[in-house]
Enzyme design. Structure first.
Site, PDB file in Angstrom:
ATOM      1  N   CYS A  55       9.087   1.308 -14.500  1.00 28.89           N
ATOM      2  CA  CYS A  55       9.462  -0.114 -14.351  1.00 28.89           C
ATOM      3  C   CYS A  55       9.197  -0.911 -15.628  1.00 28.89           C
ATOM      4  O   CYS A  55       9.705  -2.022 -15.783  1.00 28.89           O
ATOM      5  CB  CYS A  55       8.711  -0.754 -13.192  1.00 28.89           C
ATOM      6  SG  CYS A  55       9.017   0.062 -11.635  1.00 28.89           S
TER       7      CYS A  55
ATOM      8  N   ASN B 298      13.594  -3.923  -6.072  1.00 29.95           N
ATOM      9  CA  ASN B 298      12.990  -3.379  -7.292  1.00 29.95           C
ATOM     10  C   ASN B 298      13.935  -2.341  -7.901  1.00 29.95           C
ATOM     11  O   ASN B 298      14.106  -1.259  -7.347  1.00 29.95           O
ATOM     12  CB  ASN B 298      11.633  -2.754  -6.929  1.00 29.95           C
ATOM     13  CG  ASN B 298      10.873  -2.261  -8.144  1.00 29.95           C
ATOM     14  OD1 ASN B 298      11.442  -2.137  -9.231  1.00 29.95           O
ATOM     15  ND2 ASN B 298       9.604  -1.964  -7.967  1.00 29.95           N
TER      16      ASN B 298
ATOM     17  N   HIS C 283       8.982  -8.509 -14.151  1.00 33.53           N
ATOM     18  CA  HIS C 283       9.519  -7.349 -13.418  1.00 33.53           C
ATOM     19  C   HIS C 283       9.555  -7.710 -11.934  1.00 33.53           C
ATOM     20  O   HIS C 283       8.592  -8.241 -11.377  1.00 33.53           O
ATOM     21  CB  HIS C 283       8.635  -6.134 -13.663  1.00 33.53           C
ATOM     22  CG  HIS C 283       8.933  -5.006 -12.723  1.00 33.53           C
ATOM     23  ND1 HIS C 283      10.213  -4.553 -12.503  1.00 33.53           N
ATOM     24  CD2 HIS C 283       8.121  -4.264 -11.919  1.00 33.53           C
ATOM     25  CE1 HIS C 283      10.169  -3.568 -11.612  1.00 33.53           C
ATOM     26  NE2 HIS C 283       8.927  -3.381 -11.240  1.00 33.53           N
TER      27      HIS C 283
HETATM   28  O1  UT7 Z   1       7.550  -1.562  -9.590  1.00 37.09           O
HETATM   29  C1  UT7 Z   1       6.430  -0.763  -9.773  1.00 37.09           C
HETATM   30  C2  UT7 Z   1       5.222  -1.403  -9.290  1.00 37.09           C
HETATM   31  N1  UT7 Z   1       5.226  -1.471  -7.851  1.00 37.09           N
HETATM   32  C3  UT7 Z   1       4.597  -2.460  -7.279  1.00 37.09           C
HETATM   33  O2  UT7 Z   1       4.109  -3.335  -7.968  1.00 37.09           O
HETATM   34  C4  UT7 Z   1       4.430  -2.483  -5.782  1.00 37.09           C
HETATM   35  C5  UT7 Z   1       3.030  -2.977  -5.442  1.00 37.09           C
HETATM   36  N2  UT7 Z   1       2.702  -2.980  -4.012  1.00 37.09           N
HETATM   37  C6  UT7 Z   1       3.296  -3.822  -3.140  1.00 37.09           C
HETATM   38  O3  UT7 Z   1       4.202  -4.538  -3.468  1.00 37.09           O
HETATM   39  C7  UT7 Z   1       2.755  -3.851  -1.739  1.00 37.09           C
HETATM   40  O4  UT7 Z   1       1.543  -3.125  -1.699  1.00 37.09           O
HETATM   41  C8  UT7 Z   1       3.742  -3.295  -0.681  1.00 37.09           C
HETATM   42  C9  UT7 Z   1       4.906  -4.238  -0.503  1.00 37.09           C
HETATM   43  C10 UT7 Z   1       4.215  -1.927  -1.088  1.00 37.09           C
HETATM   44  C11 UT7 Z   1       3.025  -3.176   0.670  1.00 37.09           C
HETATM   45  O5  UT7 Z   1       2.496  -4.437   1.067  1.00 37.09           O
HETATM   46  P1  UT7 Z   1       0.989  -4.563   1.558  1.00 37.09           P
HETATM   47  O6  UT7 Z   1       0.785  -5.959   1.950  1.00 37.09           O
HETATM   48  O7  UT7 Z   1       0.108  -3.993   0.467  1.00 37.09           O
HETATM   49  O8  UT7 Z   1       0.983  -3.658   2.855  1.00 37.09           O
HETATM   50  P2  UT7 Z   1       0.085  -2.375   3.198  1.00 37.09           P
HETATM   51  O9  UT7 Z   1       0.555  -1.197   2.425  1.00 37.09           O
HETATM   52  O10 UT7 Z   1      -1.375  -2.754   3.107  1.00 37.09           O
HETATM   53  O11 UT7 Z   1       0.462  -2.182   4.738  1.00 37.09           O
HETATM   54  C12 UT7 Z   1       0.160  -3.178   5.696  1.00 37.09           C
HETATM   55  C13 UT7 Z   1       0.739  -2.749   7.040  1.00 37.09           C
HETATM   56  C14 UT7 Z   1       0.351  -1.340   7.444  1.00 37.09           C
HETATM   57  O12 UT7 Z   1       0.169  -1.328   8.844  1.00 37.09           O
HETATM   58  P3  UT7 Z   1      -1.297  -1.394   9.480  1.00 37.09           P
HETATM   59  O13 UT7 Z   1      -2.011  -0.196   8.949  1.00 37.09           O
HETATM   60  O14 UT7 Z   1      -1.892  -2.682   8.999  1.00 37.09           O
HETATM   61  O15 UT7 Z   1      -1.034  -1.352  10.943  1.00 37.09           O
HETATM   62  C15 UT7 Z   1       1.602  -0.537   7.100  1.00 37.09           C
HETATM   63  O16 UT7 Z   1       1.712   0.620   7.897  1.00 37.09           O
HETATM   64  O17 UT7 Z   1       2.162  -2.779   6.988  1.00 37.09           O
HETATM   65  C16 UT7 Z   1       2.679  -1.523   7.430  1.00 37.09           C
HETATM   66  N3  UT7 Z   1       3.931  -1.256   6.732  1.00 37.09           N
HETATM   67  C17 UT7 Z   1       5.129  -1.651   7.198  1.00 37.09           C
HETATM   68  N4  UT7 Z   1       5.498  -2.304   8.306  1.00 37.09           N
HETATM   69  C18 UT7 Z   1       6.818  -2.568   8.479  1.00 37.09           C
HETATM   70  C19 UT7 Z   1       4.107  -0.639   5.551  1.00 37.09           C
HETATM   71  N5  UT7 Z   1       5.403  -0.612   5.236  1.00 37.09           N
HETATM   72  C20 UT7 Z   1       6.076  -1.233   6.229  1.00 37.09           C
HETATM   73  C21 UT7 Z   1       7.417  -1.518   6.475  1.00 37.09           C
HETATM   74  N6  UT7 Z   1       7.752  -2.188   7.590  1.00 37.09           N
HETATM   75  N7  UT7 Z   1       8.399  -1.172   5.608  1.00 37.09           N
END
Ligand code: UT7
Length: 312
Positions: A113, A269, A239
């Site tokens: 990225c 992204n 980005h």
């Molecule tokens: O471009 C390269 C660099 N990449 C990035 O910078 C990405 C950085 N990371 C992020 O943007 C975020 O961490 C994400 C968008 C990927 C995830 O968001 P988050 O707020 O960190 O969510 P999480 O991974 O902590 O998950 C929270 C909850 C989980 O459920 P529980 O365990 O709380 O019940 C996940 O299972 O959200 C759940 N979850 C989803 N729910 C619905 C994860 N993905 C999804 C989904 N739809 N697609």
């Protein structure tokens, strides 16, 4: 020796995939995706549409915009990590498809990225050394190739597309690519990488934590190095990985949200194409105007991160 921006172009595949479409493909919801990422839709290339196809469209549009032909370009640098062929480079294939006959060199950079910042860094070095006259920087990605439909935490995040910027050498060091910084920390590679069978593996929360500090750090470094403050910058084009990362970075840097360009809602992204596509979108929609100063930070797999300062 410096540079100036003389043309831009972009290409987005025809197929638009909304969050509602994704609801039918993985266990997710429009509400979750919008709240956690700011994404609403993304473009997916056709199965038979390649990274090279998209790069060629963007390059043609940039050449038309600059009113020059491919033989006026004496170097092509492509930021991509999703090329279908291991070799030759996408850059050389683009030159071939455009029937270039001037034997200009071309190569790809794999900065994930941050790839387009790495490409701009290379271009700046070549201009500073007085070695090239017109360099085309392309960011092109088919991230949909890497989507693991069994992993909802990454499946909803990515899109496809390509953007191209053409820079010409200039005696002014205050136009074009004014400054760049690029960094990496390979010890953190487990946080985000592509598997041999082409699946994205990401520890989202850990990657998020790094992104919200390293992108603003790179932006601050560039401003300090250039002797400017947030007041001197017209636009910050980060980005486009996540609206929350973008907003948190802007806050850390003391930038008002009106100065932040956001396309993550439309493109999601697109990795190495992200910033180039965002800039092209801003020109097409008359948001960023020629002569303005743009701060361009990025972050990605590697880890890699960096920033560029561009007068467009
Ligand atoms: O471009 C390269 C660099 N990449 C990035 O910078 C990405 C950085 N990371 C992020 O943007 C975020 O961490 C994400 C968008 C990927 C995830 O968001 P988050 O707020 O960190 O969510 P999480 O991974 O902590 O998950 C929270 C909850 C989980 O459920 P529980 O365990 O709380 O019940 C996940 O299972 O959200 C759940 N979850 C989803 N729910 C619905 C994860 N993905 C999804 C989904 N739809 N697609």
């Amino acid at each position: 020796m410096g540079s100036r921006l003389i043309g831009y172009g972009s290409y987005l595949p025809e197929r638009v995939v909304t969050n509602f479409d994704l609801e039918k493909m993985v266990d997710t919801s429009d509400e979750w995706i919008v709240q956690r990422t700011g994404m609403r839709e993304r473009h997916f290339a056709r199965d038979d549409e390649t990274v090279v196809d998209m790069a060629v469209h963007a390059a043609r549009r940039a050449l038309d915009n600059a009113k020059i032909t491919i033989n006026d370009i004496d170097m092509v640098i492509v930021a991509t990590t999703s090329a279908e062929l291991d070799f030759p480079s996408v850059g050389v294939q683009v030159l071939g498809r455009l029937n270039a006959t001037n034997n200009a060199p071309a190569f790809d950079v794999r900065g994930a990225c941050t790839g387009y910042i790495y490409a701009l860094h290379c271009a700046r070095a070549f201009f500073s050394a007085g070695m090239h006259k017109r360099i085309m920087v392309i960011g092109a990605e088919k991230m949909s190739r890497f989507i693991d439909w069994n992993d909802r935490s990454t499946a909803v995040l990515f899109g496809d597309g390509a953007g191209a910027l053409i820079f010409e050498h200039s005696t002014s060091s205050y136009s074009g690519i004014i400054d760049t910084v690029v960094m990496s920390d390979g010890r953190e590679m487990d946080m985000l990488y592509g598997t041999p069978d082409h699946r994205i593996m990401m520890n989202g929360p850990e990657t998020y934590k790094k992104a919200v500090t390293l992108m603003p750090d790179a932006a601050s470094y560039i401003m300090e190095h250039a002797g400017i403050t947030a007041d001197n910058v017209d636009w910050i084009v980060p980005h486009q990985a996540n609206i929350r990362i973008i907003q948190s970075g802007a806050q850390r840097l003391g930038f008002p949200l009106e100065k932040i360009l956001v396309t993550v809602d439309k493109h999601a992204n697109t990795s190495g194409a992200s910033g180039v596509l965002a800039l092209a979108y801003a020109f097409d929609n008359n948001i960023i105007k020629h002569g303005q100063l743009v701060l361009y930070p990025a972050f990605g797999s590697g880890l890699t991160w960096g920033a560029a300062l561009i007068r467009v």
